[in-house]
Scaffold this motif. Sequence first.
Motif, PDB file in Angstrom:
ATOM      1  N   TRP A  89       0.844  -1.201   0.000  1.00  0.00           N
ATOM      2  CA  TRP A  89       0.000   0.000   0.000  1.00  0.00           C
ATOM      3  C   TRP A  89       0.877   1.248   0.000  1.00  0.00           C
ATOM      4  CZ3 TRP A  89      -0.876   3.922   3.749  1.00  0.00           C
ATOM      5  CH2 TRP A  89      -1.994   4.737   3.500  1.00  0.00           C
ATOM      6  N   HIS A  90       0.535   2.173  -0.863  1.00  0.00           N
ATOM      7  CA  HIS A  90       1.321   3.406  -0.972  1.00  0.00           C
ATOM      8  C   HIS A  90       0.636   4.533  -0.205  1.00  0.00           C
ATOM      9  CE1 HIS A  90       3.972   1.942  -4.271  1.00  0.00           C
ATOM     10  NE2 HIS A  90       2.971   1.074  -4.377  1.00  0.00           N
ATOM     11  N   ASN A  91       1.415   5.167   0.619  1.00  0.00           N
ATOM     12  CA  ASN A  91       0.868   6.305   1.366  1.00  0.00           C
ATOM     13  C   ASN A  91       1.029   7.569   0.522  1.00  0.00           C
ATOM     14  OD1 ASN A  91       0.038   8.203   3.163  1.00  0.00           O
ATOM     15  ND2 ASN A  91       1.753   7.955   4.605  1.00  0.00           N
ATOM     16  N   VAL A  92      -0.049   7.974  -0.121  1.00  0.00           N
ATOM     17  CA  VAL A  92       0.022   9.168  -0.980  1.00  0.00           C
ATOM     18  C   VAL A  92      -0.434  10.421  -0.242  1.00  0.00           C
ATOM     19  CG1 VAL A  92      -0.225   7.917  -3.165  1.00  0.00           C
ATOM     20  CG2 VAL A  92      -2.266   8.621  -1.915  1.00  0.00           C
ATOM     21  N   SER A  93      -0.646  10.282   1.053  1.00  0.00           N
ATOM     22  CA  SER A  93      -1.106  11.425   1.844  1.00  0.00           C
ATOM     23  C   SER A  93       0.082  12.143   2.473  1.00  0.00           C
ATOM     24  CB  SER A  93      -2.041  10.917   2.953  1.00  0.00           C
ATOM     25  OG  SER A  93      -1.272  10.397   4.024  1.00  0.00           O
ATOM     26  N   PRO A  94      -0.156  13.316   3.002  1.00  0.00           N
ATOM     27  CA  PRO A  94       0.939  14.007   3.702  1.00  0.00           C
ATOM     28  C   PRO A  94       1.082  13.522   5.147  1.00  0.00           C
ATOM     29  CG  PRO A  94      -0.981  15.419   3.575  1.00  0.00           C
ATOM     30  CD  PRO A  94      -1.359  14.158   2.891  1.00  0.00           C
ATOM     31  N   ASP A  95       0.269  12.559   5.551  1.00  0.00           N
ATOM     32  CA  ASP A  95       0.264  12.100   6.951  1.00  0.00           C
ATOM     33  C   ASP A  95       1.182  10.895   7.147  1.00  0.00           C
ATOM     34  OD1 ASP A  95      -1.655  13.986   7.273  1.00  0.00           O
ATOM     35  OD2 ASP A  95      -3.337  12.570   7.499  1.00  0.00           O
ATOM     36  N   THR A  96       1.618  10.735   8.376  1.00  0.00           N
ATOM     37  CA  THR A  96       2.286   9.495   8.760  1.00  0.00           C
ATOM     38  C   THR A  96       1.192   8.542   9.256  1.00  0.00           C
ATOM     39  OG1 THR A  96       4.237  10.719   9.386  1.00  0.00           O
ATOM     40  CG2 THR A  96       4.009   8.515  10.325  1.00  0.00           C
TER      41      THR A  96
ATOM     42  N   PRO B 293       5.457   3.151  11.663  1.00  0.00           N
ATOM     43  CA  PRO B 293       4.546   4.012  10.899  1.00  0.00           C
ATOM     44  C   PRO B 293       4.999   4.161   9.441  1.00  0.00           C
ATOM     45  CG  PRO B 293       5.449   5.168  12.812  1.00  0.00           C
ATOM     46  CD  PRO B 293       6.142   3.867  12.748  1.00  0.00           C
ATOM     47  N   VAL B 294       4.037   4.440   8.597  1.00  0.00           N
ATOM     48  CA  VAL B 294       4.351   4.636   7.176  1.00  0.00           C
ATOM     49  C   VAL B 294       4.400   6.133   6.911  1.00  0.00           C
ATOM     50  CG1 VAL B 294       3.701   4.058   4.811  1.00  0.00           C
ATOM     51  CG2 VAL B 294       3.030   2.548   6.684  1.00  0.00           C
ATOM     52  N   LEU B 295       5.563   6.576   6.500  1.00  0.00           N
ATOM     53  CA  LEU B 295       5.764   8.012   6.288  1.00  0.00           C
ATOM     54  C   LEU B 295       5.093   8.458   4.992  1.00  0.00           C
ATOM     55  CD1 LEU B 295       9.524   8.173   7.297  1.00  0.00           C
ATOM     56  CD2 LEU B 295       7.563   8.895   8.662  1.00  0.00           C
ATOM     57  N   PRO B 296       4.837   9.761   4.853  1.00  0.00           N
ATOM     58  CA  PRO B 296       4.264  10.246   3.585  1.00  0.00           C
ATOM     59  C   PRO B 296       5.128   9.799   2.411  1.00  0.00           C
ATOM     60  CG  PRO B 296       4.302  12.000   5.213  1.00  0.00           C
ATOM     61  CD  PRO B 296       5.036  10.848   5.825  1.00  0.00           C
ATOM     62  N   GLY B 297       4.508   9.251   1.420  1.00  0.00           N
ATOM     63  CA  GLY B 297       5.251   8.739   0.262  1.00  0.00           C
ATOM     64  C   GLY B 297       5.805   7.347   0.477  1.00  0.00           C
ATOM     65  N   GLY B 298       5.655   6.813   1.692  1.00  0.00           N
ATOM     66  CA  GLY B 298       6.207   5.497   2.014  1.00  0.00           C
ATOM     67  C   GLY B 298       5.313   4.359   1.555  1.00  0.00           C
ATOM     68  N   ILE B 299       5.853   3.159   1.694  1.00  0.00           N
ATOM     69  CA  ILE B 299       5.103   1.969   1.269  1.00  0.00           C
ATOM     70  C   ILE B 299       4.904   1.049   2.462  1.00  0.00           C
ATOM     71  CG2 ILE B 299       5.205  -0.115  -0.173  1.00  0.00           C
ATOM     72  CD1 ILE B 299       6.787   1.507  -2.216  1.00  0.00           C
ATOM     73  N   LEU B 300       3.710   0.538   2.576  1.00  0.00           N
ATOM     74  CA  LEU B 300       3.420  -0.435   3.629  1.00  0.00           C
ATOM     75  C   LEU B 300       3.360  -1.822   3.010  1.00  0.00           C
ATOM     76  CD1 LEU B 300       2.244  -1.354   6.439  1.00  0.00           C
ATOM     77  CD2 LEU B 300      -0.018  -0.874   5.465  1.00  0.00           C
ATOM     78  N   ASN B 301       4.108  -2.750   3.576  1.00  0.00           N
ATOM     79  CA  ASN B 301       4.004  -4.149   3.166  1.00  0.00           C
ATOM     80  C   ASN B 301       3.376  -4.921   4.311  1.00  0.00           C
ATOM     81  OD1 ASN B 301       5.266  -4.142   0.553  1.00  0.00           O
ATOM     82  ND2 ASN B 301       7.150  -3.622   1.628  1.00  0.00           N
ATOM     83  N   LEU B 302       2.218  -5.400   4.069  1.00  0.00           N
ATOM     84  CA  LEU B 302       1.463  -6.070   5.121  1.00  0.00           C
ATOM     85  C   LEU B 302       1.147  -7.487   4.667  1.00  0.00           C
ATOM     86  CD1 LEU B 302       0.082  -5.279   7.857  1.00  0.00           C
ATOM     87  CD2 LEU B 302      -1.965  -4.770   6.534  1.00  0.00           C
ATOM     88  N   SER B 303       1.518  -8.455   5.496  1.00  0.00           N
ATOM     89  CA  SER B 303       1.234  -9.846   5.142  1.00  0.00           C
ATOM     90  C   SER B 303       0.192 -10.406   6.096  1.00  0.00           C
ATOM     91  CB  SER B 303       2.505 -10.687   5.243  1.00  0.00           C
ATOM     92  OG  SER B 303       3.438 -10.211   4.312  1.00  0.00           O
TER      93      SER B 303
END
Lengths: 279, 668
Positions: free
Chosen positions: B62-69, B151-161
């Motif tokens: 999942w890509h965090n495209v928000s400005p939030d963490t 936490p997933v930083l703005p622009g970061g990627i979450l890898n969740l299994s």
Amino acid sequence: MNNLKFLFYGFGRKRLVTTIYLIQLTLAVTIGLQVYQVIDASIGHSVSLEGIRLGNAHMVINDLLNVHGASLSPLIGQVRWLILTYLLLAAFIHAGMWYTVIHRNERSGFWIGGSIYFGRCVLIGIIFLVLLLILSAIIWLPFLSKFGYWMEHLMSEAPLVWGIGALLFLWSVVCVHLFVASCYSRIYLIRDKMSVFRSVLKGIKTSVKKTIFLLPALMLVLFVLIVLYALHSFIDDWRILSSSIGIIVLFIIQQIIIWIKISLRLSTYHYLLTKAEGV
Amino acid sequence: MRHCLTCFILLLLASNLWGQVSIHCAPTRTTEALSPRIANYKIDVNFTHEEHKVTGSEDITWHNVSPDTIYFVRLYMYLNAFKNSQSSYLSGAGLNVMGQDLSNRKPEDWGWVSVKKAVQQGGKDLTRAYVQPDDNNIHDESVLQIELDSPVLPGGILNLSLSFESKLPRTIARSGYGEHDFNHFVHWYPKMGVYEQDIDGNWGWNCHQFLRQMEFYGDHGNYDVTIESDQKFVLGGSGCRDIYKETLPEKDGRVVSRFIAHDVIDFGWVASPNLLEYEDTWEHVEIRLLSPAAHHNLVPRLLQAAKHSLSYFKEHLGEYPYNTLTILDPPLHGLRSGFMEYPTYITGGSFYAFPKGIRSMESLIVHEFSHQYFMQILANNEKEEPWLDEGFVTFYEDCIMEDAYGDASLADFLGYRVRNSAFTRNEYTSLPNPRVSPIAVPGWKVNDAYKGIIYSKTATILQTLKRYLGEEHFDEMMKEYFVKNQFTHPRKADFVEIVQKEFDRHQNVLSPVIDQFLIDVLDDTKVCDYAVTNITNSIAIKPTGWVNEDNKDTMTFQSYSRSDFFQSSARLERKGDLIVPLEIELKWSDGSTTQEVWDGIQTVFLLRYEKPVQLISVEIDPKRKLFLDIDFNNNSYTTEPSKGGIWKYAFRSIYWVQNAIQSTSFLM
């Protein structure tokens, strides 16, 4: 061709057929005129009327029902009562028809027969209506009660469709039998002066015995009725019949169909009587 | 040693290749990404049909495209709506849902989805709990919140299994199983909510619980779904078939199938041993129809409807960007799974021996296919703004059906002819209370008449806009809306902006009031009904009495006399509260016609004329552009009505009453 001759018996009894036709027309006109009045009062000055004349009626009728539905719905209630009333009147009319056919007295037989046998024919009619109700329930209720279950569990709906078709056929056979039985009951009542219950019982017996032999003729009558219905549907679609004269022509055709249906009924009565000789 | 080194390098390469996704089928027309691909899923499940269950793993990227963490994520767990009667979906409904009595359900008739383990980038099992952001019903388990380790930083990627298990219910609504091993897996896996800005500009999770009058919402992404199943099943679903029923030598009777879907918002699939496959193509699209044997005769009708939809959209909105379309024509025992849309996969509803003249099943295919555009490519929030998909889809359904089948598009049967758009309009105008709700409200707030308002009124509004703009400009407007918003989450404002622009660009009677019109029809419950209630014509009288001639002081006496002119007047009324400028057509006794424009504001508006000819008829909106008007019959008044139409119906009723009394008295 000789076998087809029976169909024309009714056509030769114009006075009687026309009398019955006029009774039915009078009753139906009471509804027709109200339909006219309600539509006229609701949208009588609308250009949309042109649409329904030309057959583009869906939106016009929908808007009419949405806005003026309350004015039209009492008419539906009235039709229900009219049908119930006619059921009584039909006992008189059919008794008169039978009397005329049996005693070959077209001039006054209709009114005499109707008056004498009205009460007893009502009773016979009620007995057969109750029988129809019971037999319909026996045919349809088990199927309908399982319908929901089958919808969820059957592999395909094809058996349901065929099942409905088969039951419809069975139900039609029952209706034909009841019709023949009710006719013979009246023959025994009027010709042989039997009591109501004896004539009903004997009528049922005769029906069970004879219907199979009467079937070709009855099927022929049914076929003619279907042809008449199809003919009307076909003509009703003709754009040429949307002019003022065309609408009147269509009405005349409709009324001729109704007249033919009455004469066919008389022909059928006569045919059944001829086959009742010696029974 | 060298050999060992070579082996080691080969192994490394192989493991790398294993990790990479190699795809043999092409899910979309282009190899480039069509969408931002925010939520991506790799799902690997084992389907045990005896239990109607899948167990397996799900890797979410999942890509965090928000400005939030992001500290926690929310996932839809919609199968839990069918776990028990306490779910928000089922509670308060009694135990009779969609005509089904749930009181005698067996243990195996209920369904659920549960996450057995959730791991972030190989870490520990994450803390998770069900939350109820909508109604605080603590028993509802349709939304799962997972607290993240890192936490997933703005622009970061979450890898969740995730390790998860989904058990299908006996179908209540679409997802579930039926008799004869029919299994329909939709909304069956833990699915990411949408992290987005709300209407006030605040970022947060948009992840509603599963409530009754509510559909779905998700981000675009890629799906790579591998399903192990018994070999007897025919499988079909979203995306293209990368591998189909490849035997697993180590497992007797088991096969594996892999589906790839790109740039879609969801993934649904069906497994049944009793479906036949029919294949067809339309340009680049492979159409796969799964249908029971009994429906064999209906197959050409369904495929034709799908192909016509593809052509229509290509010409009038935009090309279908996917290479596949799978249509499920459910068997009788799977009918509760019908009538629904999923990305590149739709479900219809047909019936053996369905008459050719009744085209509701074609209409349904067209409707569900249209959702590929409105809900899938233009992925609006179906929960909060259902009109943006259902209404638009209904409108396009009408357009496509009429384009394909002509005037009697919906029914041409036993003399009964119905046009789709007229049928849709009537679904709105025949509501007992057309003011029951505005359109632009969340689905769960439309208490009554959901279909009449959300589907039909919206479609009727769009039909009105189309009729004012003309087909060419309307298409131009919709193409702009489509291109600008494809693979995003469009909202009301996006549509309104485009409409305003197009009406500004192509001026017509509605243009000056288009802003207010849109507010009135979308956010308000105003009803449109204009009427012409009377026409009068009288002979004009010449001036009578002492009259100054040519403004001179000399007066002459003129006695009463008739002029050669007529004084004509027409009374127009606004019966509804929606105000729209109107085109009016007047017909005169010499056969001429004139046009007027009325601003439509006054409740009573009088038109007066003095002419040598009489006014014969007045018609508001003669071209029926204002399709929203709830009564077309009162839009006109004529002094020379054609009573033939009334007689036709009066005669017809006489005929049918005669038939009715003859038939019902056959035993009397």
